[in-house]
Scaffold this active site. Structure first.
Site, PDB file in Angstrom:
ATOM      1  N   LYS A 201      42.844  -0.190  61.615  1.00 49.92           N
ATOM      2  CA  LYS A 201      43.575  -0.851  60.547  1.00 49.92           C
ATOM      3  C   LYS A 201      44.325   0.214  59.756  1.00 49.92           C
ATOM      4  CE  LYS A 201      43.031  -3.931  56.642  1.00 49.92           C
ATOM      5  NZ  LYS A 201      42.108  -4.804  55.908  1.00 49.92           N
ATOM      6  N   GLU A 240      38.377   5.777  66.615  1.00 49.96           N
ATOM      7  CA  GLU A 240      37.815   4.639  65.865  1.00 49.96           C
ATOM      8  C   GLU A 240      37.257   3.587  66.824  1.00 49.96           C
ATOM      9  OE1 GLU A 240      37.157   3.937  62.847  1.00 49.96           O
ATOM     10  OE2 GLU A 240      38.373   5.205  61.541  1.00 49.96           O
ATOM     11  N   LYS A 255      45.764  -3.660  63.674  1.00 48.79           N
ATOM     12  CA  LYS A 255      46.418  -4.320  62.557  1.00 48.79           C
ATOM     13  C   LYS A 255      47.223  -3.316  61.747  1.00 48.79           C
ATOM     14  CE  LYS A 255      45.075  -6.744  58.424  1.00 48.79           C
ATOM     15  NZ  LYS A 255      43.965  -7.056  57.580  1.00 48.79           N
ATOM     16  N   SER A 281      50.723 -10.601  57.335  1.00 51.09           N
ATOM     17  CA  SER A 281      51.519 -11.431  56.437  1.00 51.09           C
ATOM     18  C   SER A 281      52.958 -10.941  56.277  1.00 51.09           C
ATOM     19  CB  SER A 281      50.818 -11.489  55.082  1.00 51.09           C
ATOM     20  OG  SER A 281      50.607 -10.177  54.575  1.00 51.09           O
ATOM     21  N   TYR A 319      49.933 -16.338  61.447  1.00 56.07           N
ATOM     22  CA  TYR A 319      50.208 -17.453  60.540  1.00 56.07           C
ATOM     23  C   TYR A 319      51.139 -18.472  61.197  1.00 56.07           C
ATOM     24  CZ  TYR A 319      48.109 -14.092  57.402  1.00 56.07           C
ATOM     25  OH  TYR A 319      47.231 -13.199  56.840  1.00 56.07           O
TER      26      TYR A 319
HETATM   27  C1  PBG Z   1      41.413  -6.953  53.487  1.00 54.88           C
HETATM   28  C2  PBG Z   1      42.331  -7.598  54.421  1.00 54.88           C
HETATM   29  C3  PBG Z   1      43.724  -7.439  54.353  1.00 54.88           C
HETATM   30  C4  PBG Z   1      44.259  -8.250  55.338  1.00 54.88           C
HETATM   31  C5  PBG Z   1      43.193  -8.898  56.006  1.00 54.88           C
HETATM   32  N1  PBG Z   1      41.986  -8.459  55.419  1.00 54.88           N
HETATM   33  C6  PBG Z   1      44.579  -6.710  53.401  1.00 54.88           C
HETATM   34  C7  PBG Z   1      44.299  -5.344  52.987  1.00 54.88           C
HETATM   35  O1  PBG Z   1      43.651  -4.559  53.684  1.00 54.88           O
HETATM   36  O2  PBG Z   1      44.752  -5.014  51.910  1.00 54.88           O
HETATM   37  C8  PBG Z   1      45.732  -8.342  55.594  1.00 54.88           C
HETATM   38  C9  PBG Z   1      46.211  -9.478  56.375  1.00 54.88           C
HETATM   39  C10 PBG Z   1      47.652  -9.719  56.274  1.00 54.88           C
HETATM   40  O3  PBG Z   1      48.443  -8.984  55.666  1.00 54.88           O
HETATM   41  O4  PBG Z   1      48.047 -10.758  56.838  1.00 54.88           O
HETATM   42  N2  PBG Z   1      40.150  -6.680  53.794  1.00 54.88           N
END
Ligand code: PBG
Length: 329
Positions: A201, A240, A255, A281, A319
């Site tokens: 991530k 990781e 991600k 998102s 989404y």
């Molecule tokens: C946080 C989390 C995030 C997302 C999913 N779980 C945001 C972050 O790490 O700030 C992001 C998902 C998205 O942007 O659609 N644990």
């Protein structure tokens, strides 16, 4: 590898009609590939708009059966719950995460009871929807504490497992949490709960609309770069994933999605484990706004998702899940 040459070889021949293009297609997208994120909010009979995510809503728990019915009729295998926790329930320690009557737990109870195992439910493990500072872990003197956070995350995971979550997805990026969660769940006899590690991530600029959706955006102090990965790195992603597989992850996630197709591919090639992609998102809103403003075609959605299949991911959190299911029909 390349045999023959122009003019005896013409690659366009295989592209001349739809039927031949379909015959030689190397990757396909189906509803089986889709995971639908669902945002939850307090109240009754409530459906609230998210200004930075056109077409996406937060639902009160009583509205969920409608949302799940639609996902089921679209043949979506799994949904993911994300809570917009009321500001007055957030605090420094994120204690609402351990409340068995919080939004996610209430949603799990209702949906698992009503739908049994007709659809998979995935839940996030991290504290950011619950903390008053918007970070995924505990904070002390401006530092995010690792081991102290993991001790809470294992409790959060157990609670989610008890409430019926099928897949537990730690998205917090603390070191060692997959192993600790697996150990704790085993000790409590939840052997069959699957762990989807957000193993890779990145500290990304594409999460903005999500933070808006769960109400952490304006709260977030600083950034998440001391725990989420530097987006300039790829070898670190392999490390990781290697660790998380050893610690007991059933599948791993990369991600954000589209800017990181190279990472998906190298993980798939190296580990042969199910790799999921999260089209986050910011990616959603960029594409959606592009379509709404007639800058790009609606089919850009399919293109963006097939790219994940091509890179080697087996499922995609998106989404667009419902919208794309209708397009695939
Ligand atoms: C946080 C989390 C995030 C997302 C999913 N779980 C945001 C972050 O790490 O700030 C992001 C998902 C998205 O942007 O659609 N644990």
């Amino acid at each position: 590898m390349i045999t023959g040459k122009y003019p005896s070889l013409r690659l366009r021949r295989n592209r001349k009609y739809s039927w031949t293009r379909r015959l030689i297609r190397e990757n396909n997208l189906s509803t089986n590939d889709l995971i639908l994120p669902i945002f939850l909010t307090d109240g009754k009979n409530k459906k609230s708009k998210i200004s930075s995510m056109p077409g996406i809503f937060r639902y009160s728990v009583d509205m969920l059966p409608k949302v799940i019915d639609k996902a089921l009729s679209n043949k979506i295998p799994m949904v993911a719950f994300f809570p917009n926790t009321k500001f007055n329930k957030k605090n420094n320690l994120g204690t609402e995460a351990l409340n068995e009557n919080n939004l996610v737990c209430n949603a799990l109870k209702l949906i698992k009871n009503k739908y049994k195992n007709e659809i998979g439910i995935m839940t996030d493990v991290a504290l950011d929807p619950y903390t008053s500072h918007g970070h995924d872990g505990l904070i002390k003197k401006n530092k995010i504490l690792n081991d102290e956070t993991v001790r809470i995350l294992i409790e959060q995971s157990l609670l989610l497992a008890e409430m019926g979550s099928d897949v537990i997805a730690p998205s917090d990026m603390m070191d060692g949490r997959i192993g600790e969660i697996r150990k704790f769940l085993d000790k409590k006899k939840f052997y069959n709960v699957q762990l989807l590690s957000y193993a890779v991530k990145y500290a990304s600029n594409f999460y903005g609309p999500f933070r808006d959706a769960v109400g952490s955006k304006s709260l977030l102090k600083g950034d998440k770069r001391t725990y989420q990965m530097d987006f300039a790195n790829s070898n670190e992603a392999i490390r990781e994933v290697a660790l998380d597989i050893k610690e007991g992850a059933d599948f791993v996630m990369v991600k954000p999605g589209m800017p990181y197709l190279d990472i998906i591919k190298s993980i798939k090639d190296k580990f042969k484990i199910p790799v999921f992609a999260y089209q986050v998102s910011g990616e959603y809103s960029l594409i959606k706004n592009g379509i709404n403003n007639k800058i790009i075609n609606h089919d850009a959605i399919i293109e963006s998702l097939i790219a994940f299949k091509r890179a080697g991911s087996c499922a995609i959190v998106t989404y667009f899940a419902n919208e794309v299911a209708n397009m695939l029909d």
